[in-house]
Design a protein around this motif. Structure first.
Motif, PDB file in Angstrom:
ATOM      1  N   LYS A   3       0.730  -1.275   0.056  1.00 11.35           N
ATOM      2  CA  LYS A   3      -0.047  -0.099  -0.010  1.00 11.35           C
ATOM      3  C   LYS A   3       0.894   1.156  -0.100  1.00 11.35           C
ATOM      4  N   ALA A   4       0.129   2.260  -0.478  1.00 13.25           N
ATOM      5  CA  ALA A   4       1.065   3.769  -0.553  1.00 13.25           C
ATOM      6  C   ALA A   4       1.216   4.033   0.810  1.00 13.25           C
ATOM      7  N   GLU A   5       2.460   4.578   1.099  1.00  6.53           N
ATOM      8  CA  GLU A   5       2.735   5.258   2.360  1.00  6.53           C
ATOM      9  C   GLU A   5       2.776   7.001   2.153  1.00  6.53           C
ATOM     10  N   GLU A   6       2.656   7.224   0.858  1.00  7.05           N
ATOM     11  CA  GLU A   6       2.959   8.685   0.724  1.00  7.05           C
ATOM     12  C   GLU A   6       2.099   8.935  -0.813  1.00  7.05           C
ATOM     13  N   ILE A 250      -3.574   8.350   4.467  1.00 10.44           N
ATOM     14  CA  ILE A 250      -4.406   9.350   5.362  1.00 10.44           C
ATOM     15  C   ILE A 250      -3.256   9.697   6.341  1.00 10.44           C
ATOM     16  N   SER A 251      -3.001  10.921   6.430  1.00  7.54           N
ATOM     17  CA  SER A 251      -2.190  11.426   7.477  1.00  7.54           C
ATOM     18  C   SER A 251      -2.799  11.837   8.946  1.00  7.54           C
ATOM     19  N   GLN A 252      -4.043  12.115   8.947  1.00 11.06           N
ATOM     20  CA  GLN A 252      -4.616  12.357  10.176  1.00 11.06           C
ATOM     21  C   GLN A 252      -6.167  12.347  10.068  1.00 11.06           C
ATOM     22  N   ILE A 253      -6.673  11.986  11.114  1.00  9.35           N
ATOM     23  CA  ILE A 253      -8.465  11.857  10.895  1.00  9.35           C
ATOM     24  C   ILE A 253      -8.773  12.800  12.199  1.00  9.35           C
ATOM     25  N   GLN A 254      -9.685  13.755  11.751  1.00  7.43           N
ATOM     26  CA  GLN A 254     -10.168  14.830  12.657  1.00  7.43           C
ATOM     27  C   GLN A 254     -11.891  14.297  13.261  1.00  7.43           C
ATOM     28  N   GLU A 255     -12.088  14.440  14.353  1.00 10.06           N
ATOM     29  CA  GLU A 255     -13.288  14.340  14.817  1.00 10.06           C
ATOM     30  C   GLU A 255     -13.960  15.544  15.081  1.00 10.06           C
ATOM     31  N   LEU A 256     -14.880  15.976  14.166  1.00 10.99           N
ATOM     32  CA  LEU A 256     -15.543  17.065  14.287  1.00 10.99           C
ATOM     33  C   LEU A 256     -16.981  17.147  14.785  1.00 10.99           C
ATOM     34  N   GLU A 257     -17.332  18.497  15.298  1.00  8.18           N
ATOM     35  CA  GLU A 257     -18.737  18.568  15.773  1.00  8.18           C
ATOM     36  C   GLU A 257     -19.561  19.513  15.141  1.00  8.18           C
ATOM     37  N   LYS A 258     -20.750  19.612  15.207  1.00  9.70           N
ATOM     38  CA  LYS A 258     -21.586  20.650  14.486  1.00  9.70           C
ATOM     39  C   LYS A 258     -21.215  22.056  14.973  1.00  9.70           C
ATOM     40  N   THR A 278      -7.163  13.759   6.406  1.00 14.73           N
ATOM     41  CA  THR A 278      -6.384  14.858   5.524  1.00 14.73           C
ATOM     42  C   THR A 278      -5.534  13.841   4.875  1.00 14.73           C
ATOM     43  N   VAL A 279      -5.339  14.184   3.819  1.00 14.79           N
ATOM     44  CA  VAL A 279      -4.281  13.455   2.924  1.00 14.79           C
ATOM     45  C   VAL A 279      -3.378  14.639   2.346  1.00 14.79           C
ATOM     46  N   PRO A 280      -2.004  14.089   2.193  1.00 12.88           N
ATOM     47  CA  PRO A 280      -0.814  14.761   1.718  1.00 12.88           C
ATOM     48  C   PRO A 280      -0.527  14.829   0.044  1.00 12.88           C
ATOM     49  N   LEU A 281      -1.825  15.811  -0.492  1.00 17.56           N
ATOM     50  CA  LEU A 281      -1.859  16.064  -1.809  1.00 17.56           C
ATOM     51  C   LEU A 281      -2.837  17.200  -1.958  1.00 17.56           C
ATOM     52  N   GLY A 282      -2.373  18.082  -3.097  1.00 19.22           N
ATOM     53  CA  GLY A 282      -3.044  19.223  -3.364  1.00 19.22           C
ATOM     54  C   GLY A 282      -2.912  19.997  -4.581  1.00 19.22           C
ATOM     55  N   ASP A 324     -14.984   3.019   7.575  1.00 18.13           N
ATOM     56  CA  ASP A 324     -14.253   2.381   8.632  1.00 18.13           C
ATOM     57  C   ASP A 324     -12.617   2.565   8.148  1.00 18.13           C
ATOM     58  N   CYS A 325     -11.957   3.476   8.564  1.00 16.85           N
ATOM     59  CA  CYS A 325     -10.751   3.604   8.198  1.00 16.85           C
ATOM     60  C   CYS A 325      -9.784   4.125   9.249  1.00 16.85           C
ATOM     61  N   LYS A 326      -8.481   4.399   9.213  1.00 16.95           N
ATOM     62  CA  LYS A 326      -7.492   4.852  10.146  1.00 16.95           C
ATOM     63  C   LYS A 326      -6.495   5.561   9.462  1.00 16.95           C
ATOM     64  N   GLU A 327      -5.717   6.183  10.285  1.00 13.57           N
ATOM     65  CA  GLU A 327      -4.447   6.736   9.784  1.00 13.57           C
ATOM     66  C   GLU A 327      -3.595   5.903   9.265  1.00 13.57           C
ATOM     67  N   GLY A 328      -2.961   6.333   8.210  1.00 15.02           N
ATOM     68  CA  GLY A 328      -2.099   5.345   7.708  1.00 15.02           C
ATOM     69  C   GLY A 328      -2.796   4.614   6.490  1.00 15.02           C
ATOM     70  N   ASP A 329      -3.977   4.464   6.247  1.00 15.21           N
ATOM     71  CA  ASP A 329      -4.843   3.633   5.387  1.00 15.21           C
ATOM     72  C   ASP A 329      -4.591   4.332   3.860  1.00 15.21           C
ATOM     73  N   GLU A 330      -4.749   3.761   2.994  1.00  9.90           N
ATOM     74  CA  GLU A 330      -4.398   3.892   1.431  1.00  9.90           C
ATOM     75  C   GLU A 330      -5.815   4.704   0.981  1.00  9.90           C
ATOM     76  N   VAL A 331      -5.484   5.595   0.101  1.00  9.87           N
ATOM     77  CA  VAL A 331      -6.665   6.598  -0.729  1.00  9.87           C
ATOM     78  C   VAL A 331      -6.048   6.553  -1.948  1.00  9.87           C
ATOM     79  N   ILE A 332      -7.077   6.153  -2.827  1.00  7.92           N
ATOM     80  CA  ILE A 332      -7.078   5.957  -4.162  1.00  7.92           C
ATOM     81  C   ILE A 332      -7.947   7.194  -4.928  1.00  7.92           C
TER      82      ILE A 332
END
Length: 368
Positions: A3-6, A250-258, A278-282, A324-332
């Protein structure tokens, strides 16, 4: 496959081989194949792609500009390379690196002859382009006379191919125009052969025309986008395999509220419990701002995650509330579950622009 690490663009050479063989199977025996690998092989890796295509038996390469051709020569590519948009300032470099210029006007023809004669060249290979309706580059019927007039006065160069460029070969509603282009090219080529008393290679077909106008193959065809898995037609796309898959992590996951907001300008306002990744791409990597605000999305563990807020220069946020995902998971981003044509369409563009726009800071990884 690890899997991708970057952020990484995976380049599948088996897919490239499949596309080359699929397109080549459409050709009449004896028709040569020119592989177009301009713009880093349409955003991939021109050296790796060229090496594989040379191994597969392509007859010719084409690039847009001189430096692209020099890069291939320095990498050991020995096949002939056409420079599609050669600039007079680079003519000495073209000769130095055994590249072949497209001479598309009386000026370029005259200047290249002058340099070739000065260097005492003999039968240096050049290509002549005819403008049959694209109206970008090329000799028209009106200024055709410059070609035989100048060729007959020198032995420094030899025309190895004459070609033109179809404007709308993928669009059946423009069939009449396309057929007129093919007819005009045939007439100009016939006149050229008569005037110079030998027959160079003749080519007008791009990927779409190879499939849609097989009788117009002449003695060589050119394929660019098709080699990378796209053909401007859903049925043809189904026969080809995309070469590039853009992945990130995935670099980081944020838990957000209203009431929370995401990104610059507080562009995304959270309406209830939300998880963003949050993913390292822009947009500096080629994923433009137009894709923001949910217009497009990526795939995480097989599920679609829309982009939230604005696309930043180096970072994009996606909504993974239902995934269902966590930090470090691959994103396509594209490839695999998401065809680049679909992703590009979400931004109102075409796969050409998308894949050629992937920044060189994204790691290229050759697989298979």
């Amino acid at each position: 496959m690890p899997k991708a690490e970057e952020s990484v663009l995976e380049i599948d050479l088996n897919a490239l081989a499949h596309n080359f063989k699929t397109i080549k199977s459409q050709l009449t025996p004896g028709v040569k194949f020119m592989s177009v690998i301009k713009a880093y092989a349409y955003g991939n890796d021109s050296v790796a792609i060229a090496q594989k295509l040379e191994e597969l038996g392509t007859d010719y390469f084409a690039v847009a500009y001189t430096e692209e051709g020099i890069r291939l020569r320095k990498a050991g590519i020995t096949s002939p390379i056409l420079i599609l948009h050669s600039q007079p300032v680079n003519f000495p470099k073209i000769i130095e690196h055994c590249l072949e210029p497209n001479l598309y006007s009386a000026r370029t023809l005259e200047l290249f002859i002058r340099i070739a004669e000065k260097q005492k060249q003999k039968d240096y290979p050049v290509h002549i382009k005819f403008n049959t309706g694209m109206n970008r580059l090329g000799f028209t019927e009106v200024n055709y006379y410059n070609i035989p007039e100048k060729i007959k006065k020198t032995s420094a160069i030899k025309i190895v191919s004459a070609f033109s460029h179809l404007a709308a070969s993928e669009n059946w509603r423009e069939r009449e125009f396309t057929l007129s282009q093919i007819h005009n090219f045939s007439n100009l080529a016939t006149q050229l052969v008569k005037d110079i008393d030998y027959e160079p290679l003749l080519h007008i077909c791009n990927t779409s025309a190879i499939f849609n106008y097989p009788k117009a193959g002449f003695s060589m065809v050119r394929s660019g986008l098709g080699l990378y898995g796209f053909a401007n037609d859903p049925k043809l796309n189904a026969r080809l395999k995309p070469v590039g898959t853009l992945k990130t992590v995935i670099s980081q996951i944020q838990e957000l509220e209203k009431g929370d907001t995401v990104g610059y300008g507080r562009a995304f306002k959270v309406k209830g419990p939300t998880r963003t990744a949050t993913v390292p791409l822009g947009h500096a990597d080629g994923i433009k701002r137009i894709y923001g605000h949910g217009k497009a999305g990526f795939f995480v563990n097989g599920k679609y995650a829309p982009i939230v807020g604005k696309v930043c220069m180096d970072i994009i946020m996606i909504d993974v509330t239902q995934i269902d995902c966590k930090e470090g998971d691959e994103v396509i981003v594209f490839g695999g579950p998401q065809h680049a044509t679909r992703f590009a369409a979400a931004g109102g563009t075409i796969p050409y622009e998308l894949i050629t726009g992937i920044s060189q800071r994204v790691t290229r990884k050759i697989i298979n």
